[in-house]
Scaffold this motif. Structure first.
Motif, short mmCIF file in Angstrom:
data_model
loop_
_atom_site.label_atom_id
_atom_site.label_comp_id
_atom_site.label_asym_id
_atom_site.label_seq_id
_atom_site.Cartn_x
_atom_site.Cartn_y
_atom_site.Cartn_z
N PRO A 177 45.18 39.20 28.79
CA PRO A 177 44.76 40.11 29.87
C PRO A 177 44.99 41.57 29.56
CG PRO A 177 46.00 38.24 30.75
CD PRO A 177 46.16 38.20 29.27
N SER B 57 42.08 41.09 35.68
CA SER B 57 43.09 41.97 35.11
C SER B 57 42.50 43.36 34.94
CB SER B 57 43.56 41.43 33.75
OG SER B 57 44.22 40.20 33.91
N HIS C 78 39.98 35.19 31.59
CA HIS C 78 39.41 35.30 32.93
C HIS C 78 38.62 34.03 33.24
CE1 HIS C 78 40.45 39.48 32.16
NE2 HIS C 78 40.43 39.66 33.46
N SER D 109 46.92 42.81 38.67
CA SER D 109 46.40 41.44 38.72
C SER D 109 45.75 41.24 40.09
CB SER D 109 47.54 40.44 38.51
OG SER D 109 48.21 40.68 37.29
N GLY E 121 45.32 34.55 36.08
CA GLY E 121 44.03 34.39 35.45
C GLY E 121 43.48 32.99 35.62
#
Length: 365
Positions: A324, A265, A221, A189, A259
């Protein structure tokens, strides 16, 4: 009330629905309130697996029915609720069992003076956040001066009853997706960031990054939002939005890696030493009733074997996000939805049966 159409903002349910359909499992959408204490979300994916009915929305998986206090059902991690809802308690639990966590203290809002005085008790930078927060909201890492610290404590106290103050550890945040009895996926992340070209300002690079996000439209995202927190984070490193980074220089814009705050990710399986999967598998299986979790771990050097001083377990997420892993910014998809359905089909096995089998690449469509 049934609704067969997709909700464009709940990619979590879409991921699980697609995995279910690939296995011939019928699904439908229904409306309902989780409980009178938590009146959200209202729209759920309904499916039957292994002779049991389940409901799923926004990362939350319920065993349908059977509880008068929760009209829809029991959370899949209900027996682990005390730990998954309390970051400090969870870290104390794991630390007592030999797993590495950041040292910290928790303070009540009505004892704000004690929280403000705690800054001097830490040898280095600190992280301030809600003890029961989520999605990176009001998380302030890497605070090295008292004025920023006091501002962060007051902001958290204005919204939350308990304030967690802990040592700020450095490295890369890796999320381990656990489906009892094993870790089934991992991802890096990476906090919101831009890469310099030697000509454009940070502000311009953010615009370009957001334009790229709009074009690619990768679920999970979010665009990078320029706000006071972003400006303050830049200021801590002596930078501003007008600075022009050198070519190929990566500039981080936030300390959080969610996110919702503009993080990326990334598939990191090839760069992660396999010992971390073993450690996190053992840590998750040590928590009674933890069946499904996204565990965030700060790792100083992911290529080095797991040991104290190189990794710290930050928190256990009871409603881990699916998109993700299915839709990474970079790398191959990992079918966490399929792993969940497989576990529901066979029934969650006890910790003694856990295995740290190598993670494999899975194509998701």
């Amino acid at each position: 009330m049934d609704d067969q159409t997709d909700s464009p903002d709940d990619y979590h349910a879409i991921c699980l629905r697609n995995a279910a359909r690939a296995r011939g499992i019928a699904t439908r959408y229904v409306q309902g309130v989780y409980s009178r204490f938590q009146p959200f979300p209202s729209r759920w994916l309904d499916l039957a697996v292994g002779g049991q009915d389940y409901l799923f929305a926004c990362g939350m998986l319920l065993v349908k029915g059977g509880d008068p206090w929760r009209g829809l059902g029991l959370h899949i991690n209900e027996d682990a609720a005390l730990l998954t809802r309390d970051k400090h308690r969870a870290k104390d639990f794991l630390d007592a069992r030999g797993f590495s966590t950041p040292a910290g203290r928790v303070f009540r809002r009505n004892d704000l003076a004690a929280a403000l005085d705690a800054f001097g008790s830490f040898a280095g930078p600190v992280c301030v956040k809600p003890n029961q927060g989520f999605k990176g909201e009001l998380v302030f890492p890497a605070i090295a001066d008292r004025s920023r610290y006091e501002k962060a404590v007051r902001r958290v106290a204005a919204r939350h009853q308990k304030i967690l103050v802990e040592e700020s550890v450095a490295g890369q945040v890796i999320r381990f997706f656990f489906v009892r009895p094993r870790v089934v996926a991992v991802k890096l992340s990476r906090p919101a960031s831009v890469v310099g070209d030697g000509n454009a300002s940070i502000a311009r690079l953010i615009d370009l990054k957001n334009a790229l996000r709009d074009r690619r439209a990768v679920p999970g995202h979010c665009n990078i939002v320029v706000d006071d927190d972003l400006r303050d984070f830049l200021a801590m490193s002596g930078r501003s939005l007008d600075d022009v980074p050198a070519a190929a220089e990566r500039v981080f814009l936030r300390g959080t890696s969610n996110g919702a705050t503009g993080a990326d990710s990334l598939d990191c399986r090839a760069d992660l030493h396999p010992s971390y999967v073993d450690v996190l598998t053992a840590a998750c299986n040590a928590v009674p009733g933890l069946n499904l979790s996204g565990v965030d771990v700060m790792i100083r050097d992911p290529a080095v074997p797991a040991r104290h001083g190189n990794y710290w377990i930050l928190e256990l997420n009871r409603n881990p996000g699916l998109p993700p892993f299915h839709f990474p910014w970079r790398g191959e998809a990992q079918d966490v939805s399929g792993a969940i359905l497989d576990a529901l089909e066979r029934g969650f096995t006890p910790a003694a049966a856990s295995s740290s089998r190598p993670l494999t690449t899975t194509t998701f469509e």
